[in-house]
Scaffold this active site. Structure first.
Site, PDB file in Angstrom:
ATOM      1  N   LYS A   4      -8.965  -8.568  15.743  1.00 43.25           N
ATOM      2  CA  LYS A   4     -10.255  -9.114  15.313  1.00 43.25           C
ATOM      3  C   LYS A   4     -10.143 -10.638  15.457  1.00 43.25           C
ATOM      4  O   LYS A   4      -9.032 -11.153  15.667  1.00 43.25           O
ATOM      5  CB  LYS A   4     -10.596  -8.686  13.888  1.00 43.25           C
ATOM      6  CG  LYS A   4      -9.696  -9.270  12.824  1.00 43.25           C
ATOM      7  CD  LYS A   4     -10.208  -8.881  11.448  1.00 43.25           C
ATOM      8  CE  LYS A   4      -9.455  -9.642  10.367  1.00 43.25           C
ATOM      9  NZ  LYS A   4      -9.917  -9.325   9.031  1.00 43.25           N
ATOM     10  N   CYS A  59      -3.769  -2.213   8.978  1.00 42.77           N
ATOM     11  CA  CYS A  59      -4.120  -1.486   7.746  1.00 42.77           C
ATOM     12  C   CYS A  59      -4.992  -0.274   7.969  1.00 42.77           C
ATOM     13  O   CYS A  59      -4.616   0.836   7.591  1.00 42.77           O
ATOM     14  CB  CYS A  59      -4.784  -2.447   6.769  1.00 42.77           C
ATOM     15  SG  CYS A  59      -3.616  -3.591   6.085  1.00 42.77           S
ATOM     16  N   ASN A 117     -10.109   1.705   2.164  1.00 40.76           N
ATOM     17  CA  ASN A 117      -9.896   1.456   3.587  1.00 40.76           C
ATOM     18  C   ASN A 117     -10.375   2.622   4.452  1.00 40.76           C
ATOM     19  O   ASN A 117     -10.929   2.420   5.528  1.00 40.76           O
ATOM     20  CB  ASN A 117      -8.421   1.144   3.862  1.00 40.76           C
ATOM     21  CG  ASN A 117      -8.150  -0.345   3.727  1.00 40.76           C
ATOM     22  OD1 ASN A 117      -9.048  -1.122   3.414  1.00 40.76           O
ATOM     23  ND2 ASN A 117      -6.916  -0.748   3.946  1.00 40.76           N
ATOM     24  N   THR A 171       0.848  -1.196   0.000  1.00 39.52           N
ATOM     25  CA  THR A 171       0.000   0.000   0.000  1.00 39.52           C
ATOM     26  C   THR A 171       0.880   1.241   0.000  1.00 39.52           C
ATOM     27  O   THR A 171       1.691   1.428   0.905  1.00 39.52           O
ATOM     28  CB  THR A 171      -0.908  -0.008   1.242  1.00 39.52           C
ATOM     29  OG1 THR A 171      -1.683  -1.195   1.181  1.00 39.52           O
ATOM     30  CG2 THR A 171      -1.821   1.197   1.276  1.00 39.52           C
ATOM     31  N   GLU A 193      -3.885  -4.537  -3.036  1.00 38.54           N
ATOM     32  CA  GLU A 193      -4.484  -5.740  -2.429  1.00 38.54           C
ATOM     33  C   GLU A 193      -5.589  -5.314  -1.472  1.00 38.54           C
ATOM     34  O   GLU A 193      -5.499  -4.273  -0.835  1.00 38.54           O
ATOM     35  CB  GLU A 193      -3.412  -6.574  -1.726  1.00 38.54           C
ATOM     36  CG  GLU A 193      -2.641  -5.868  -0.616  1.00 38.54           C
ATOM     37  CD  GLU A 193      -3.325  -5.919   0.729  1.00 38.54           C
ATOM     38  OE1 GLU A 193      -4.238  -6.746   0.894  1.00 38.54           O
ATOM     39  OE2 GLU A 193      -2.960  -5.119   1.602  1.00 38.54           O
TER      40      GLU A 193
END
Ligand code: UDX
Length: 457
Positions: free
Chosen positions: A338, A278, A226, A121, A151
């Site tokens: 998560k 991210c 994002n 990124t 991605e």
């Protein structure tokens, strides 16, 4: 196609393994030789569903190799994916030094024409920089073309996301690169490969949309996506606070909103906010990029602020119940950012543990995957062997990550073992009516809590 992948981290390893699985010959390389050695011994450095079996099979069958000699790895491939880290610098911008190093490596070591694809990124216009760097360090007249292929892999479902994506975005500058990427992704675009996961678990395979853009646009698409997801989560969290105040139920509100196809149901789960490597980093980098371009990204600064405040809200609620944290024992279920991952980077749990311990509470935690990593950061954290140990003798039990297994605990046993049957559910995982029926003092995020007086009521 013979493909090189530079960087065997999360993105590189999934990319390399999956491209080998759909039939390409892939050589992965990294400047961390211990990682390459481990991969050659069959050890996978990250916990990611199905990745071990895909790596093992392709490595054994010779389509996937791990090479410590980076120069050799990039010398004889038709296309190279750059999957190196771009961590945030002090000012929030991305550190692109690894990208430049890789450009220099490819420019000096390639023995034939190559398509160089940035998958890390990166901020918009990095592709132009990359192209320039390839020109500067290239002394043998080789023809390099540059492309961007952002991605969108989620941790814990990365292999499936790679093989069954809703879209594949390629940013290119010429027809040849587009055609090369089309044929590289052909098995995925037409879903002609044998899925490594048992068919029953395979998501419905609508062929992905192939989106061809300019390189700048492709780079922006990643950050824009994002940041939008982060914004959506924050909106749900603001609604949760409002629902708390007004005696409404955020789950009912977001469920109804999500049925509007213009809104959609995903990323509307209220709770402790977003973490991971991210979303927080990409929002920060996008704000920085916007500011550099003279665009006021105050909207995204609010997103950062709202997310940061989730922990304040949760601790306020804990203090309303516990009054003084000093000397209290807090059980914690879940540490990873998560479920289904051992990743704790920027996980809300970290700030929570820090602040609980900072105020003198002792924290006893359980997580199915992330305990060791957390223990390394917080030596005073008591790592428990299971959920019941974490709850034993606790003045409060906090649910911080929504691992599905926490739903199926013997909650009556949990209640009996706690000093006070107080559960603070930061992820709205459990059924409030059922928990209260079992005798818990149960509090969650944005669903009517007893004692929360509707404003003005
Ligand atoms: C994200 C993007 O989804 C992916 O496309 C990109 O390539 C990498 O970043 P990931 O970091 O794996 O993936 O996590 P994701 O599943 O997006 O969740 C991010 C965070 O948001 C987690 O902390 C999660 O708990 C939180 N979240 C997510 C919510 O709080 N509410 C939601 O409704 C959804």
């Amino acid at each position: 196609m013979r493909i090189g992948v530079i960087g065997c981290g999360y993105v590189g390893l999934v990319t390399g393994a999956c491209l080998a699985d759909v039939g390409h010959e892939v050589v992965c390389t990294d400047n961390d030789l211990t990682k390459i050695d481990a991969l050659n011994r069959g050890e996978i450095p990250i916990y990611e569903a199905h990745l071990d079996e895909v790596v093992e099979r392709n490595h054994r069958q010779g389509r996937l190799t791990f090479m410590g000699n980076m120069a050799e790895a990039v010398s004889a491939v038709e296309a190279t994916f750059i999957c190196v880290g771009t961590p945030p610098l002090e000012d929030g911008s991305a550190d692109l030094s690894s990208i430049e190093n890789v450009a220099r490596l490819i420019a000096t070591e390639a023995r034939g024409p190559q398509l160089v694809i940035e998958k890390s990124t990166v901020p918009a216009q990095t592709g132009q920089r990359l192209k320039r760097a390839l020109e500067i360090y290239n002394h043998s007249g080789i023809n390099f073309r540059v492309a961007s292929n952002p991605e969108f892999l989620r941790e814990s479902t990365a292999v499936m996301d790679f093989l069954h994506p809703p879209r594949i975005v390629v940013g290119v500058e010429d027809e040849t690169s587009e055609q090369q990427l089309r044929s590289l992704f052909d098995p995925i675009l037409h879903q002609t490969f044998q899925c490594p996961v048992h068919e029953a678990k395979c998501p419905p395979t609508t062929p992905p949309t192939f989106i061809v853009t300019s390189i700048n646009s492709a780079e922006i698409i990643k950050h824009a996506s994002n940041s939008f997801l982060a914004m959506k989560i924050c909106y749900a969290n603001l609604l949760a606070d409002l629902c708390d105040r007004l005696g409404a139920d955020v789950e009912q509100v977001t469920q109804a909103m999500g049925l509007d196809p213009r809104i959609g149901p995903s990323f509307l789960s209220a709770g402790l906010g977003f973490g991971g490597f991210c979303l927080p980093k990409d929002v920060q980098a996008f704000i920085h990029l916007g500011e550099k371009a003279g665009i006021d990204f105050g909207l995204l600064r609010q997103v950062e602020l709202i997310n940061k405040k989730r922990i304040d809200r949760f601790l306020e609620r804990a203090k309303e119940e516990l009054w003084i944290l000093k000397g209290k024992q807090v059980g914690m279920l879940g540490i990873s950012f998560k479920p289904d991952t051992d990743d704790i980077r920027f996980a809300p749990s970290l700030e929570l543990i820090k602040r609980l311990q900072g105020e003198g509470a002792s924290v006893r935690a359980f997580d199915p995957q992330a305990l060791q990593k957390a223990k390394a950061l917080f030596p005073a954290l008591e790592a428990c062997g299971n959920e019941y140990q974490a709850a034993e003798g606790a003045d409060a039990l906090m649910i911080v990550t929504e691992w599905p297994q926490f739903k199926d605990l013997d909650w009556k046993r949990v209640r009996k073992s706690m000093a006070r049957p107080l559960v603070l559910d930061g992820r709205n995982l459990l059924d409030p009516a059922q928990m209260r029926a079992w005798g818990f003092e149960y509090f969650c995020m944005g669903r009517p809590n007893p004692g929360s007086t509707p404003a003005g009521g």
